[in-house]
Scaffold this motif. Structure first.
Motif, mmCIF file in Angstrom:
data_model
loop_
_atom_site.group_PDB
_atom_site.id
_atom_site.type_symbol
_atom_site.label_atom_id
_atom_site.label_comp_id
_atom_site.label_asym_id
_atom_site.label_seq_id
_atom_site.Cartn_x
_atom_site.Cartn_y
_atom_site.Cartn_z
ATOM 1 N N PHE B 14 5.057 6.667 -1.000
ATOM 2 C CA PHE B 14 5.157 6.509 -2.442
ATOM 3 C C PHE B 14 6.387 5.678 -2.788
ATOM 4 O O PHE B 14 7.386 5.661 -2.064
ATOM 5 C CB PHE B 14 5.222 7.868 -3.126
ATOM 6 C CG PHE B 14 3.918 8.608 -3.141
ATOM 7 C CD1 PHE B 14 3.695 9.686 -2.300
ATOM 8 C CD2 PHE B 14 2.887 8.204 -3.981
ATOM 9 C CE1 PHE B 14 2.478 10.358 -2.302
ATOM 10 C CE2 PHE B 14 1.675 8.875 -3.993
ATOM 11 C CZ PHE B 14 1.471 9.950 -3.154
ATOM 12 N N LYS B 15 6.292 5.016 -3.899
ATOM 13 C CA LYS B 15 7.408 4.222 -4.402
ATOM 14 C C LYS B 15 8.640 5.109 -4.525
ATOM 15 O O LYS B 15 8.564 6.232 -5.042
ATOM 16 C CB LYS B 15 7.047 3.638 -5.763
ATOM 17 C CG LYS B 15 8.137 2.807 -6.390
ATOM 18 C CD LYS B 15 7.707 2.261 -7.742
ATOM 19 C CE LYS B 15 8.830 1.531 -8.425
ATOM 20 N NZ LYS B 15 8.417 1.016 -9.753
ATOM 21 N N GLY B 16 9.784 4.589 -4.026
ATOM 22 C CA GLY B 16 11.019 5.348 -4.080
ATOM 23 C C GLY B 16 11.270 6.228 -2.867
ATOM 24 O O GLY B 16 12.383 6.729 -2.686
ATOM 25 N N ALA B 77 11.418 2.729 -1.015
ATOM 26 C CA ALA B 77 10.328 1.740 -0.952
ATOM 27 C C ALA B 77 9.986 1.205 -2.345
ATOM 28 O O ALA B 77 9.997 1.950 -3.339
ATOM 29 C CB ALA B 77 9.093 2.378 -0.332
ATOM 30 N N GLN B 78 9.681 -0.087 -2.371
ATOM 31 C CA GLN B 78 9.240 -0.740 -3.602
ATOM 32 C C GLN B 78 7.800 -1.228 -3.421
ATOM 33 O O GLN B 78 7.353 -1.480 -2.300
ATOM 34 C CB GLN B 78 10.144 -1.927 -3.919
ATOM 35 C CG GLN B 78 11.607 -1.564 -4.101
ATOM 36 C CD GLN B 78 11.820 -0.602 -5.243
ATOM 37 O OE1 GLN B 78 11.280 -0.790 -6.341
ATOM 38 N NE2 GLN B 78 12.594 0.447 -5.008
ATOM 39 N N GLU B 79 7.118 -1.372 -4.533
ATOM 40 C CA GLU B 79 5.715 -1.797 -4.472
ATOM 41 C C GLU B 79 5.574 -3.141 -3.752
ATOM 42 O O GLU B 79 4.628 -3.355 -2.981
ATOM 43 C CB GLU B 79 5.140 -1.898 -5.874
ATOM 44 C CG GLU B 79 3.640 -2.109 -5.904
ATOM 45 C CD GLU B 79 3.096 -2.187 -7.307
ATOM 46 O OE1 GLU B 79 3.896 -2.085 -8.268
ATOM 47 O OE2 GLU B 79 1.889 -2.369 -7.462
ATOM 48 N N GLU B 80 6.545 -4.031 -3.960
ATOM 49 C CA GLU B 80 6.472 -5.359 -3.350
ATOM 50 C C GLU B 80 6.725 -5.348 -1.844
ATOM 51 O O GLU B 80 6.613 -6.388 -1.188
ATOM 52 C CB GLU B 80 7.462 -6.312 -4.030
ATOM 53 C CG GLU B 80 8.889 -5.853 -4.030
ATOM 54 C CD GLU B 80 9.261 -5.100 -5.294
ATOM 55 O OE1 GLU B 80 8.364 -4.475 -5.924
ATOM 56 O OE2 GLU B 80 10.459 -5.123 -5.654
ATOM 57 N N ASP B 81 7.066 -4.192 -1.298
ATOM 58 C CA ASP B 81 7.233 -4.084 0.151
ATOM 59 C C ASP B 81 5.901 -3.955 0.873
ATOM 60 O O ASP B 81 5.856 -4.033 2.105
ATOM 61 C CB ASP B 81 8.111 -2.878 0.500
ATOM 62 C CG ASP B 81 9.525 -3.005 -0.026
ATOM 63 O OD1 ASP B 81 10.119 -1.964 -0.365
ATOM 64 O OD2 ASP B 81 10.028 -4.146 -0.103
ATOM 65 N N SER B 82 4.848 -3.735 0.140
ATOM 66 C CA SER B 82 3.531 -3.613 0.770
ATOM 67 C C SER B 82 3.188 -4.903 1.509
ATOM 68 O O SER B 82 3.141 -5.978 0.908
ATOM 69 C CB SER B 82 2.466 -3.320 -0.289
ATOM 70 O OG SER B 82 2.678 -2.066 -0.886
ATOM 71 N N VAL B 107 2.716 0.774 -0.200
ATOM 72 C CA VAL B 107 3.572 1.534 -1.096
ATOM 73 C C VAL B 107 2.775 1.863 -2.352
ATOM 74 O O VAL B 107 2.327 0.973 -3.074
ATOM 75 C CB VAL B 107 4.844 0.757 -1.466
ATOM 76 C CG1 VAL B 107 5.712 1.586 -2.403
ATOM 77 C CG2 VAL B 107 5.617 0.377 -0.206
ATOM 78 N N GLU B 108 2.607 3.148 -2.573
ATOM 79 C CA GLU B 108 1.780 3.599 -3.695
ATOM 80 C C GLU B 108 2.651 4.029 -4.865
ATOM 81 O O GLU B 108 3.761 4.536 -4.681
ATOM 82 C CB GLU B 108 0.898 4.756 -3.225
ATOM 83 C CG GLU B 108 -0.043 4.363 -2.091
ATOM 84 C CD GLU B 108 -0.957 5.494 -1.679
ATOM 85 O OE1 GLU B 108 -1.914 5.786 -2.430
ATOM 86 O OE2 GLU B 108 -0.725 6.091 -0.613
ATOM 87 N N LEU B 109 2.112 3.825 -6.038
ATOM 88 C CA LEU B 109 2.863 4.179 -7.254
ATOM 89 C C LEU B 109 2.805 5.667 -7.546
ATOM 90 O O LEU B 109 1.905 6.366 -7.107
ATOM 91 C CB LEU B 109 2.302 3.396 -8.441
ATOM 92 C CG LEU B 109 2.404 1.881 -8.297
ATOM 93 C CD1 LEU B 109 1.743 1.199 -9.490
ATOM 94 C CD2 LEU B 109 3.865 1.459 -8.175
#
Lengths: 115, 109
Positions: B14-16, B77-82, B107-109
Motif C-alpha cells: 500500500f502507498k506509504g 512507497a509511492q504510486e509512481e514506484d509501480s 503500489v496500491e492506494l
C-alpha cells in the motif's frame, strides 16, 4: 549517459525469414551488447558486439543464427536468421562507456513475433 | 557460474508502506551490483549501483557480502514506484550483466 535508438520497435515476421535490428548510439561507446527477453523471463545476454572483429557469443547462441555487426563505435546490428516461433522475444541493445561499472544504457527494444 | 535470484515475482504494497525488494547473488569474485527499473511503456533504466552508495527516488540498496544480498528498500512507497525491478550483477571484468528474473512492484492506494 549515452542515448540509444533502436529500430524497428516491433515486427511480425514469417518463419524461415530473417530480421535485422539496428542500434544507434548518440556517442562513441566502448562496449555494445545484445540481449533477449523471452516472454515472462529475464534478460539473457546473446553476445558482445566487438568493433572491428567478430562478436563474442554466450553459451547457447551462435553466429549463424544471430550474426552481429559493429562497423564503428556508435552502431551495431543484430540479425535473427531463419526465424521460428521460438524466436519471438524482445531484443534489446545495450551500451556502456570505458568503465562499465557505472551501468549500462538500454535501447527501447524490438518486439519480434514470428508466425 | 554467476547467478542472481529475485524470489518474488510480484510484490504488492500500500502507498506509504515500506518496500523491500529482495536480491541474492552467487559469484566467486568481487561483485558489482545494480538495480534497474522499467516503468510501464518505458525502456529499462539504471536505478542505482552499489558502488556509488546513492539514494535515488528514495530507494537505497546495501551490499551485504556475508549474506550475498543486495536488497532494494524504500521507507514509504509511492504510486509512481509501480514498475518492474531487476537486480543485476556485473562480471567478466565489466563486460557482462547477469539479470535476475525481476520483481513487479505494485503500489496500491
Amino acid at each position: 549517459s549515452a542515448v540509444i535508438s533502436q529500430k524497428p520497435s516491433r515486427d511480425i515476421c514469417q518463419r524461415g525469414t530473417s530480421l535485422t535490428i539496428q542500434c544507434q548510439v548518440d556517442s562513441q561507446v566502448t562496449m555494445m551488447f545484445w540481449y533477449r527477453q523471452q516472454p515472462g523471463q529475464s534478460l539473457t545476454l546473446i553476445a558482445t558486439a566487438n568493433q572491428g572483429s567478430e562478436a563474442t557469443y554466450e553459451s547457447g547462441f551462435v553466429i549463424d543464427k544471430f550474426p552481429i555487426s559493429r562497423p564503428n563505435l556508435t552502431f551495431s546490428t543484430l540479425t535473427v536468421s531463419n526465424m521460428s516461433p521460438e524466436d519471438s522475444s524482445i531484443y534489446l541493445c545495450s551500451a556502456a562507456g570505458p568503465q562499465g561499472n557505472y551501468g549500462y544504457t538500454f535501447g527501447s527494444g524490438t518486439r519480434l513475433t514470428v508466425v | 557460474a554467476q547467478r542472481v535470484t529475485q524470489p518474488e515475482k510480484l510484490l504488492s504494497v500500500f502507498k506509504g508502506a515500506p518496500v523491500e525488494l529482495k536480491c541474492n547473488y552467487s559469484y566467486s569474485g568481487s561483485p558489482e551490483l545494480f538495480w534497474y527499473v522499467q516503468y510501464s511503456r518505458q525502456r529499462l533504466q539504471l536505478l542505482l549501483r552499489h558502488i556509488s552508495r546513492e539514494s535515488i527516488k528514495g530507494f537505497t540498496a546495501d551490499l551485504n557480502k556475508g549474506e550475498t544480498s543486495f536488497h532494494l528498500k524504500k521507507p514509504f512507497a509511492q504510486e509512481e514506484d509501480s514498475a518492474m525491478y531487476y537486480c543485476a550483477l556485473m562480471t567478466g571484468g565489466g563486460n557482462k550483466l547477469t539479470f535476475g528474473t525481476g520483481t513487479q512492484l505494485k503500489v496500491e492506494l
